[in-house]
Motif scaffolding. Structure first.
Motif, PDB file in Angstrom:
ATOM      1  N   TRP A 155       0.952  -1.107  -0.130  1.00 55.75           N
ATOM      2  CA  TRP A 155       0.111  -0.032  -0.019  1.00 55.75           C
ATOM      3  C   TRP A 155       0.914   1.077  -0.023  1.00 55.75           C
ATOM      4  CZ3 TRP A 155      -4.195   1.094   4.622  1.00 55.75           C
ATOM      5  CH2 TRP A 155      -4.675   2.346   4.112  1.00 55.75           C
ATOM      6  N   ALA A 156       1.890   1.364   0.871  1.00 57.35           N
ATOM      7  CA  ALA A 156       2.798   2.387   1.005  1.00 57.35           C
ATOM      8  C   ALA A 156       3.450   2.546  -0.576  1.00 57.35           C
ATOM      9  CB  ALA A 156       3.909   2.166   1.877  1.00 57.35           C
ATOM     10  N   CYS A 157       3.816   1.530  -1.242  1.00 59.01           N
ATOM     11  CA  CYS A 157       4.440   1.644  -2.556  1.00 59.01           C
ATOM     12  C   CYS A 157       3.128   2.251  -3.603  1.00 59.01           C
ATOM     13  CB  CYS A 157       4.868   0.209  -3.171  1.00 59.01           C
ATOM     14  SG  CYS A 157       6.557  -0.325  -2.324  1.00 59.01           S
ATOM     15  N   LYS A 158       2.046   1.672  -3.245  1.00 60.23           N
ATOM     16  CA  LYS A 158       1.010   2.307  -3.969  1.00 60.23           C
ATOM     17  C   LYS A 158       0.798   3.852  -3.917  1.00 60.23           C
ATOM     18  CE  LYS A 158      -2.152   1.040  -7.009  1.00 60.23           C
ATOM     19  NZ  LYS A 158      -1.964   0.380  -8.350  1.00 60.23           N
ATOM     20  N   VAL A 159       0.939   4.346  -2.657  1.00 59.41           N
ATOM     21  CA  VAL A 159       0.719   5.709  -2.100  1.00 59.41           C
ATOM     22  C   VAL A 159       1.793   6.500  -3.077  1.00 59.41           C
ATOM     23  CG1 VAL A 159       0.853   7.261  -0.405  1.00 59.41           C
ATOM     24  CG2 VAL A 159      -0.291   5.353  -0.198  1.00 59.41           C
ATOM     25  N   ALA A 160       3.178   5.872  -2.842  1.00 59.96           N
ATOM     26  CA  ALA A 160       4.270   6.454  -3.617  1.00 59.96           C
ATOM     27  C   ALA A 160       4.132   7.048  -5.030  1.00 59.96           C
ATOM     28  CB  ALA A 160       5.634   5.890  -3.028  1.00 59.96           C
ATOM     29  N   ASP A 184      10.798  11.294   2.387  1.00 57.66           N
ATOM     30  CA  ASP A 184      12.024  11.235   2.329  1.00 57.66           C
ATOM     31  C   ASP A 184      12.682  12.439   3.099  1.00 57.66           C
ATOM     32  OD1 ASP A 184      12.426   8.797   1.075  1.00 57.66           O
ATOM     33  OD2 ASP A 184      12.038   9.876  -1.066  1.00 57.66           O
ATOM     34  N   ALA A 185      12.409  13.577   2.827  1.00 54.60           N
ATOM     35  CA  ALA A 185      12.954  14.660   3.638  1.00 54.60           C
ATOM     36  C   ALA A 185      12.964  14.492   4.949  1.00 54.60           C
ATOM     37  CB  ALA A 185      12.308  16.058   3.169  1.00 54.60           C
ATOM     38  N   GLN A 186      11.633  14.191   5.596  1.00 53.46           N
ATOM     39  CA  GLN A 186      11.444  13.920   6.937  1.00 53.46           C
ATOM     40  C   GLN A 186      12.202  12.902   7.558  1.00 53.46           C
ATOM     41  OE1 GLN A 186       7.181  13.518   7.204  1.00 53.46           O
ATOM     42  NE2 GLN A 186       6.948  15.561   7.065  1.00 53.46           N
ATOM     43  N   ALA A 187      12.418  11.698   6.694  1.00 53.30           N
ATOM     44  CA  ALA A 187      13.355  10.587   7.119  1.00 53.30           C
ATOM     45  C   ALA A 187      14.901  10.880   7.110  1.00 53.30           C
ATOM     46  CB  ALA A 187      13.270   9.357   6.042  1.00 53.30           C
ATOM     47  N   ALA A 188      15.073  11.815   6.489  1.00 53.28           N
ATOM     48  CA  ALA A 188      16.571  12.109   6.526  1.00 53.28           C
ATOM     49  C   ALA A 188      16.936  12.962   7.886  1.00 53.28           C
ATOM     50  CB  ALA A 188      17.124  13.155   5.194  1.00 53.28           C
ATOM     51  N   LYS A 189      15.832  13.528   8.183  1.00 53.43           N
ATOM     52  CA  LYS A 189      16.361  14.379   9.466  1.00 53.43           C
ATOM     53  C   LYS A 189      16.140  13.365  10.677  1.00 53.43           C
ATOM     54  CE  LYS A 189      13.997  18.737   7.537  1.00 53.43           C
ATOM     55  NZ  LYS A 189      12.973  19.480   7.835  1.00 53.43           N
ATOM     56  N   GLN A 190      15.705  12.124  10.433  1.00 48.53           N
ATOM     57  CA  GLN A 190      15.900  11.300  11.828  1.00 48.53           C
ATOM     58  C   GLN A 190      17.072  10.807  12.217  1.00 48.53           C
ATOM     59  OE1 GLN A 190      12.529   8.803  12.201  1.00 48.53           O
ATOM     60  NE2 GLN A 190      11.117  10.186  10.890  1.00 48.53           N
ATOM     61  N   LYS A 191      17.292  10.300  13.321  1.00 48.87           N
ATOM     62  CA  LYS A 191      18.634   9.780  13.826  1.00 48.87           C
ATOM     63  C   LYS A 191      18.423   8.096  13.192  1.00 48.87           C
ATOM     64  CE  LYS A 191      19.386  13.106  17.368  1.00 48.87           C
ATOM     65  NZ  LYS A 191      19.796  12.926  19.020  1.00 48.87           N
ATOM     66  N   ASN A 192      17.449   7.516  13.344  1.00 47.52           N
ATOM     67  CA  ASN A 192      17.411   6.092  12.938  1.00 47.52           C
ATOM     68  C   ASN A 192      17.484   6.171  11.666  1.00 47.52           C
ATOM     69  OD1 ASN A 192      14.829   7.411  13.229  1.00 47.52           O
ATOM     70  ND2 ASN A 192      13.812   5.287  12.840  1.00 47.52           N
ATOM     71  N   ASP A 193      17.824   4.797  11.115  1.00 48.84           N
ATOM     72  CA  ASP A 193      17.839   4.475   9.922  1.00 48.84           C
ATOM     73  C   ASP A 193      16.613   4.157   9.066  1.00 48.84           C
ATOM     74  OD1 ASP A 193      18.912   3.637   7.365  1.00 48.84           O
ATOM     75  OD2 ASP A 193      19.315   1.486   7.777  1.00 48.84           O
ATOM     76  N   THR A 194      16.132   5.081   8.431  1.00 44.10           N
ATOM     77  CA  THR A 194      14.736   5.015   7.783  1.00 44.10           C
ATOM     78  C   THR A 194      14.835   5.581   6.547  1.00 44.10           C
ATOM     79  OG1 THR A 194      12.250   5.290   8.184  1.00 44.10           O
ATOM     80  CG2 THR A 194      13.969   6.891   8.771  1.00 44.10           C
ATOM     81  N   THR A 195      13.701   5.372   5.709  1.00 42.58           N
ATOM     82  CA  THR A 195      13.283   6.027   4.347  1.00 42.58           C
ATOM     83  C   THR A 195      12.094   6.387   4.426  1.00 42.58           C
ATOM     84  OG1 THR A 195      12.421   3.665   3.568  1.00 42.58           O
ATOM     85  CG2 THR A 195      14.822   3.952   3.185  1.00 42.58           C
ATOM     86  N   GLY A 196      11.745   7.313   3.334  1.00 43.69           N
ATOM     87  CA  GLY A 196      10.490   7.721   3.132  1.00 43.69           C
ATOM     88  C   GLY A 196       9.377   6.842   2.962  1.00 43.69           C
ATOM     89  N   LEU A 197       9.759   5.806   2.139  1.00 44.53           N
ATOM     90  CA  LEU A 197       8.684   4.695   1.956  1.00 44.53           C
ATOM     91  C   LEU A 197       8.503   4.004   3.128  1.00 44.53           C
ATOM     92  CD1 LEU A 197       7.059   3.744  -0.407  1.00 44.53           C
ATOM     93  CD2 LEU A 197       8.960   1.965  -0.764  1.00 44.53           C
ATOM     94  N   ARG A 198       9.402   3.782   4.032  1.00 44.83           N
ATOM     95  CA  ARG A 198       9.170   2.904   5.461  1.00 44.83           C
ATOM     96  C   ARG A 198       8.243   4.010   6.566  1.00 44.83           C
ATOM     97  NH1 ARG A 198      14.828   0.826   7.669  1.00 44.83           N
ATOM     98  NH2 ARG A 198      15.750   1.583   5.875  1.00 44.83           N
ATOM     99  N   GLU A 199       8.465   5.302   6.136  1.00 52.15           N
ATOM    100  CA  GLU A 199       7.975   6.316   7.217  1.00 52.15           C
ATOM    101  C   GLU A 199       6.303   6.251   6.516  1.00 52.15           C
ATOM    102  OE1 GLU A 199       8.748   8.486   9.466  1.00 52.15           O
ATOM    103  OE2 GLU A 199      10.403   6.930   9.652  1.00 52.15           O
ATOM    104  N   ILE A 200       6.038   6.096   5.428  1.00 50.17           N
ATOM    105  CA  ILE A 200       4.608   5.955   4.887  1.00 50.17           C
ATOM    106  C   ILE A 200       4.085   4.686   5.476  1.00 50.17           C
ATOM    107  CG2 ILE A 200       3.273   5.837   2.844  1.00 50.17           C
ATOM    108  CD1 ILE A 200       5.117   7.726   1.100  1.00 50.17           C
ATOM    109  N   ALA A 201       4.686   3.797   5.256  1.00 51.81           N
ATOM    110  CA  ALA A 201       4.346   2.324   5.701  1.00 51.81           C
ATOM    111  C   ALA A 201       3.826   2.313   7.195  1.00 51.81           C
ATOM    112  CB  ALA A 201       5.202   1.224   5.252  1.00 51.81           C
TER     113      ALA A 201
END
Length: 233
Positions: free
Chosen positions: A25-30, A41-58
């Protein structure tokens, strides 16, 4: 009319009639809303933990599913991992809600039927039913197996409902009984019932140590003998 983030999530899901995992579903949203992926992606880049925009949406989708944020507009199938979801049209929502009400009332209907039929049972017949229930519990205690006492001809079958009677009973694993639901299945012969239980115990024995389950195989013959005595033809 303002389009909310929820509206966009649901619109992306509505573009397919298939069941999707949250990741799908997250891939579909993207795909449908690339701007949401860019922002994530921009929000994920500001986080300390290893994440991505797609994972944030999921993660956001998963959180909203858990909190009921999509209301009755989606159906969730949590019977497997990972869980899957699908979009419900307004007509499907009404049907789904009606089915849920029916399922919620089903236990009360079953209780009423069992009470009614039990009044017609003799002492010997009630004893047989009690033994089915006791053996089911003991299979759980001694083998860690979730057997349930099933009505082969289901009490709530819409076309040909069965009776609460020992000649209509059999033991099914909980997973199989859930699949059977209100359907009518041919009742096991005792030979089939015995083979079914023995197969389940054999499989359980193979993984018992890994699951920290203690299997008491010495009581197997005793339980099957008791079951044969009350099973009937």
């Amino acid at each position: 009319m303002t389009t909310t983030i929820n509206d966009k999530y649901l619109h992306a899901l509505s573009l397919t009639s298939d069941w999707l995992t949250v990741s799908e579903w997250a891939c579909k949203v993207a795909d449908v809303y690339p701007d949401l992926l860019v922002a994530a992606d921009a929000q994920a880049a500001k986080q300390k933990n290893d994440t991505t925009g797609l994972r944030e949406i999921a993660a956001r989708l998963s959180s909203r599913i858990s909190s009921g944020g999509f209301g009755s507009q989606i159906e969730v199938d949590a019977s497997e991992r990972p869980k899957k979801v699908r979009f419900l049209t307004p007509t499907e929502q009404q049907q789904h809600e009606a089915e849920e009400v029916e399922e919620d009332l089903a236990p009360l209907r079953r209780i009423d039927i069992i009470k009614r039929d039990s009044e017609q049972l003799g002492v010997a017949e009630q004893y047989r039913i009690d033994e089915f229930e006791a053996i089911s519990r003991q299979l759980k205690v001694y083998f860690g197996l979730d057997f349930e006492v099933d009505h082969a001809a289901a009490l709530l079958n819409a076309k040909t409902p069965g009776k609460h009677h020992p000649d209509n009973l059999q033991l099914l694993l909980k997973a199989h009984n859930g699949k059977k639901h209100a359907n009518n299945w041919p009742r096991f012969s005792f030979a089939e019932q015995k083979q079914y239980i023995e197969a389940a115990i054999t499989l359980q024995t193979l993984v018992a140590s890994r699951m920290s389950v203690e299997v008491e195989t010495k009581v197997q013959a005793s339980l099957l003998s008791r079951l044969e005595a009350v099973y009937g033809s």
